[in-house]
Design a protein around this motif. Sequence first.
Motif, PDB file in Angstrom:
ATOM      1  N   PRO A  72       0.791  -1.241   0.000  1.00 29.18           N
ATOM      2  CA  PRO A  72       0.000   0.000   0.000  1.00 29.18           C
ATOM      3  C   PRO A  72       0.820   1.286   0.000  1.00 29.18           C
ATOM      4  O   PRO A  72       0.282   2.344   0.326  1.00 29.18           O
ATOM      5  CB  PRO A  72      -0.824  -0.136   1.281  1.00 29.18           C
ATOM      6  N   TYR A  73       2.089   1.196  -0.334  1.00 28.82           N
ATOM      7  CA  TYR A  73       2.937   2.388  -0.379  1.00 28.82           C
ATOM      8  C   TYR A  73       3.648   2.401  -1.724  1.00 28.82           C
ATOM      9  O   TYR A  73       4.074   1.362  -2.206  1.00 28.82           O
ATOM     10  CB  TYR A  73       3.960   2.354   0.746  1.00 28.82           C
ATOM     11  N   GLY A  74       3.797   3.575  -2.305  1.00 28.96           N
ATOM     12  CA  GLY A  74       4.489   3.634  -3.586  1.00 28.96           C
ATOM     13  C   GLY A  74       4.530   5.044  -4.114  1.00 28.96           C
ATOM     14  O   GLY A  74       4.323   6.010  -3.373  1.00 28.96           O
ATOM     15  N   LEU A 107      10.827   8.854  -3.127  1.00 26.46           N
ATOM     16  CA  LEU A 107       9.751   9.390  -2.299  1.00 26.46           C
ATOM     17  C   LEU A 107       8.547   8.465  -2.416  1.00 26.46           C
ATOM     18  O   LEU A 107       8.136   8.118  -3.525  1.00 26.46           O
ATOM     19  CB  LEU A 107       9.414  10.801  -2.772  1.00 26.46           C
ATOM     20  N   THR A 108       8.008   8.062  -1.295  1.00 29.80           N
ATOM     21  CA  THR A 108       6.923   7.083  -1.281  1.00 29.80           C
ATOM     22  C   THR A 108       5.691   7.674  -0.610  1.00 29.80           C
ATOM     23  O   THR A 108       5.795   8.296   0.447  1.00 29.80           O
ATOM     24  CB  THR A 108       7.374   5.823  -0.524  1.00 29.80           C
ATOM     25  N   ALA A 109       4.555   7.470  -1.253  1.00 29.67           N
ATOM     26  CA  ALA A 109       3.285   7.981  -0.712  1.00 29.67           C
ATOM     27  C   ALA A 109       2.446   6.811  -0.206  1.00 29.67           C
ATOM     28  O   ALA A 109       2.605   5.679  -0.658  1.00 29.67           O
ATOM     29  CB  ALA A 109       2.524   8.726  -1.812  1.00 29.67           C
ATOM     30  N   PRO A 110       1.552   7.088   0.717  1.00 32.59           N
ATOM     31  CA  PRO A 110       0.715   6.012   1.257  1.00 32.59           C
ATOM     32  C   PRO A 110      -0.571   5.822   0.454  1.00 32.59           C
ATOM     33  O   PRO A 110      -1.039   6.744  -0.230  1.00 32.59           O
ATOM     34  CB  PRO A 110       0.368   6.529   2.653  1.00 32.59           C
ATOM     35  N   ASP A 111      -1.148   4.662   0.569  1.00 30.96           N
ATOM     36  CA  ASP A 111      -2.513   4.416   0.114  1.00 30.96           C
ATOM     37  C   ASP A 111      -3.414   5.491   0.734  1.00 30.96           C
ATOM     38  O   ASP A 111      -3.286   5.807   1.923  1.00 30.96           O
ATOM     39  CB  ASP A 111      -2.952   3.015   0.584  1.00 30.96           C
ATOM     40  N   ALA A 112      -4.300   6.050  -0.071  1.00 39.11           N
ATOM     41  CA  ALA A 112      -5.134   7.162   0.404  1.00 39.11           C
ATOM     42  C   ALA A 112      -6.026   6.769   1.575  1.00 39.11           C
ATOM     43  O   ALA A 112      -6.580   7.625   2.259  1.00 39.11           O
ATOM     44  CB  ALA A 112      -5.994   7.693  -0.745  1.00 39.11           C
ATOM     45  N   ARG A 157      -2.201  10.887   5.847  1.00 38.56           N
ATOM     46  CA  ARG A 157      -2.677  11.662   4.705  1.00 38.56           C
ATOM     47  C   ARG A 157      -1.787  12.910   4.533  1.00 38.56           C
ATOM     48  O   ARG A 157      -1.433  13.570   5.500  1.00 38.56           O
ATOM     49  CB  ARG A 157      -4.134  12.073   4.942  1.00 38.56           C
ATOM     50  N   TRP A 203       7.176   9.584   8.617  1.00 37.42           N
ATOM     51  CA  TRP A 203       6.285  10.213   7.646  1.00 37.42           C
ATOM     52  C   TRP A 203       6.401  11.726   7.779  1.00 37.42           C
ATOM     53  O   TRP A 203       6.153  12.272   8.850  1.00 37.42           O
ATOM     54  CB  TRP A 203       4.837   9.775   7.873  1.00 37.42           C
TER      55      TRP A 203
END
Lengths: 623, 623
Positions: free
Chosen positions: A584-586, B515-520, B526, B619
């Motif tokens: 769930p991260y990307g 750079l990695t973003a999380p599942d919304a 967030r 984060w």
Amino acid sequence: MTINEVIDQRLGAPVAPSHGTLRPLGLHEVTLRPGFWHRRQEVNRDNSLAHIERWLTRAGWLGNFSSAPSERQGREFSDSEIYKYLEAVAWQLGHTPDPDLEARYHAIVAQVAAAQQPDGYVNTNFGRPGQEPRYSDLEWGHELYCYGHLIQAAVARARTHGADQLVEVAIRAADHLCAVFGPDGIPSVCGHAEIEPALVELYRVTGNRTYLDQAALFISRRGNQVLSDIEFGRAYFQDDIPVESASILRGHAVRAVYLAAGAVDVAVETGDDTLLDAVVRQWRATVARRTYITGGIGSRHQDEAFGEDFVLPPDRAYSETCAGVGSVMLAWRLLLADGDPAYADLIERTLFNVVATSPSDDGTRFFYTNTLHQRVLGTEPPADQLVPRAASTLRAPWFSVSCCPTNVARTFAGLAAYIATSDDSGVQIHQYAAASVKVGDVALEIETDYPVSGRVVVRIVESPSSPWTLTLRVPHWATEATVDGSPVSPGAARIRRRFAPGDTVVLDLAVRPRLTAPDARIDAVRGCAVIERGPVVYCAESVDLPPGVTVDALRLDATAGLTDLSDGVGVSCHITASADSPWPYGAARSEAVVADGVPVTLRPYHDWASRGPSTMRVWLPLA
Amino acid sequence: MTINEVIDQRLGAPVAPSHGTLRPLGLHEVTLRPGFWHRRQEVNRDNSLAHIERWLTRAGWLGNFSSAPSERQGREFSDSEIYKYLEAVAWQLGHTPDPDLEARYHAIVAQVAAAQQPDGYVNTNFGRPGQEPRYSDLEWGHELYCYGHLIQAAVARARTHGADQLVEVAIRAADHLCAVFGPDGIPSVCGHAEIEPALVELYRVTGNRTYLDQAALFISRRGNQVLSDIEFGRAYFQDDIPVESASILRGHAVRAVYLAAGAVDVAVETGDDTLLDAVVRQWRATVARRTYITGGIGSRHQDEAFGEDFVLPPDRAYSETCAGVGSVMLAWRLLLADGDPAYADLIERTLFNVVATSPSDDGTRFFYTNTLHQRVLGTEPPADQLVPRAASTLRAPWFSVSCCPTNVARTFAGLAAYIATSDDSGVQIHQYAAASVKVGDVALEIETDYPVSGRVVVRIVESPSSPWTLTLRVPHWATEATVDGSPVSPGAARIRRRFAPGDTVVLDLAVRPRLTAPDARIDAVRGCAVIERGPVVYCAESVDLPPGVTVDALRLDATAGLTDLSDGVGVSCHITASADSPWPYGAARSEAVVADGVPVTLRPYHDWASRGPSTMRVWLPLA
């Protein structure tokens, strides 16, 4: 001087400081009339009290006072629930006579009195054959905590009726504990604060200075590591730092606010401004950094404790109902002491969004914790079993630790006392509810359907001929309020003039939906907003959404405006759809919006889960 | 047939299924060479083992095996720490002989053997005069859990040495428990899974089918409410739903992964594909919805449990070290069963960011929990006291519940076994570390400074003359990887050819900051991003910030790019300043930015708090 000579004042107020900026009114001076709070007080009288007594009996906690030690039921603090019930009954009888309830009250008091030892000690969990010795576990034993609630019940009775058997029992217990824990006695405190405000109140009722001195001693001892360390650390029971030195409330939330309430009581009665200032400072920091939008406090399940600053996750927010009650107790004492309307603002917020949230419509089921985000549907708790305190996602009839129902009951039974105060200049109205107020030669009718609308008419029924000041709290959110059509600022609107019977003062708080954002430091709700309307926090509930849409799929379109509907607040949302990724991260992705402009009706948070299992969220991510 | 005839295989592998896609290698087949993991294995051997034995002695947990019941020290599961220590020692001796350590091993085994009852029962907390009866508290007593660790220690010894006194003790205990909990015995399970994988492993070692049948029986019983309900609910010990019916891991995280590991073992040995598929499904859902960026699992402090889907708050993330170890155990079993590189991806992530995070550089202090956001400076735990399991914000020498140090020690001692596997087609390399591999007629040297760089040279030392396949895992994040200069996709890169001694295969994983973003749906993060580099998660620590700047004031400027520095990853941040409002909710406000373009060096999360008290966050909110 007999007890009755001293306590025959029948003040009828839950808290009665001998000094302070504002003077509280008693239950004979303020009467709720039909409206939001009156309905809850009626349900409390008609349903909750009997429900509680039934469960106290059924769970065996009441029977503990007459049964053998080996048959004792419930947790170590279960005696306190009987006392909190007696306090609720005392306040209830204080404004609404009821012979049947009166008889039940006397029967229970007789049971308690019979269990009291000749030296004044009374506790069903310690000191009898087969039990641990008295005061052998101050960290967890709750003996002084139980005395505190016994004394509070007696104070309620004394102030609404005068001395009776309960008052005598409480005084004997107080005399006993002052001897055992006095300056030359056990140099410690109780792991759960509560005896401190109770002793000051008993001093106020009886005039016996020993009780005040003992409360002051308890306050000064705590924070000096007089209790053993525990897994949660000494901050859990506020034995980490002296009350005067702390900068913020911490540890177990209920313990923290009960202790702070006692510290205010001691400070006011002893004139200790340093102590009072310390609590004011802690209160302000706690409100600014450790309080949920609902007024709820305590974010952690594990130790029912405050988190660090700005750690206010809506998920599994603990926000215990009792901590809400305790926060009202504390803010009320501070309001009486210095008159700042900010205290009444927090009381209002907490009453509407924590205390009112706990009980079901019919007053026979309760929330112990008050989460701000419910992700999965709950199941209806069994009607005939004890429910673990925090496991339920729906209101439950009773808990193995059942502190909340009795706390709600005693608050509702005496709620009228929080509406208004007086001082030498006149009358202050702090909470808006339909009510009659009679204080001295002033009589008022407060006419309002608040919080449905923000219009409050204060009708003068009796007035002296000389000028006096009617002070109306303007809540901090009421930035467009008017008094008789003229704009007033949030804070205190003071109307000083000669009033005549028939005069009216019209306050309009301009209640309408508004969008509220969090302090940027509250990480858990970054990018989210909440909808409020007057003092009421709103939430999205799955039962109000189109089929197949979950509350977690909503993204609030803040540009679309808010609509004031008869049954809630209308908002416009995007509906998102998310498929699971294996991980769930990307790289950053945008969410898939499957619909936009979808109208959603938000409902008052205090009503949530009243229509069966539901998922719910207070904070809505912005589109 | 004597025990030694059966177990003389000396396989040397922690897990040795009789079926499966991949065949594990033993500690005699893979040897770590100097690098990231070799250093940790050396520190484990040189410092951690002696540290652990010293504390086991000092805390009295080892002495429990010879002392009177009334003098028993520690929690109900303390025996298991002795067994986990013995397991660590067995793996360590399995690849690196050490006469002194061997002698200590025998001394402890003799103490355990002397405590075993004639019928095979062994537990220092139950069944002796003054103690509760055997098996009187299956929910919390941990008796079968302790057997499980005893058996695992014996399995390690059997596979690296052959039968000895420990193996005999474990077999007697296993025979006893199979008699007591067999088809006609107590129809229940242990509140903490662990006996299940242990019994299957003992079956694999001894060939005694009774152990497999008993493990299968435990797996099939659980989930049918065979244990009493508890405050946390039966999901806590996975007794809510049968293993085959569950869709995701839930409840206490360590219990959940140990149980799932046992279920895989049973499924593989009995050919129960339905059961195996169920665990695969649960694993995938858990990875997609309930796993931290570090690979850590279990977000709740109260019950050390998984939260609901997407409830992954960095604040007070529990992410217990033991849950990380258990997650590696589970993923390793699934990898052997079906070969999907995704399992090895999670193992890598968890080893680098949970298991490697726990111990201090010198291996004598440990994290029990692994938060992803530390808001306040911790204080150094005392060197000579037991520390409550989760109270520390710095690594502590020992805990009242001290499961993590021994779990780290047994994992590090046997770590080489997780590097590679073989099958009929060739050799698979799953984890990148400098190492020598010798399996059959293939010998390889893996040369790399990974994760410093992503360059991995596999040098063929011996090879059969016929073609075979070298399979290299390409991690899911390595989207620009090459093998010998040619692009390869994440997953498995298979190089099949005739290899000759001296040949090399060069894998370049293109390790650089990203750079990695999380599942919304992960509400708690967030608007935030995390910086990763290869398999390593990075964090901001206050010790690396300009004076007066806190980690919570950082807002990451994602447009400014990331710089690969020798000691970390350079990012550019805005620094914000926030003053308290009396009430932290209101009309939307923008944050005050007091500086922008401020360079900040992020450091590997696994090193955090190694330079004294520090605040930290993984984060970072985006500017």
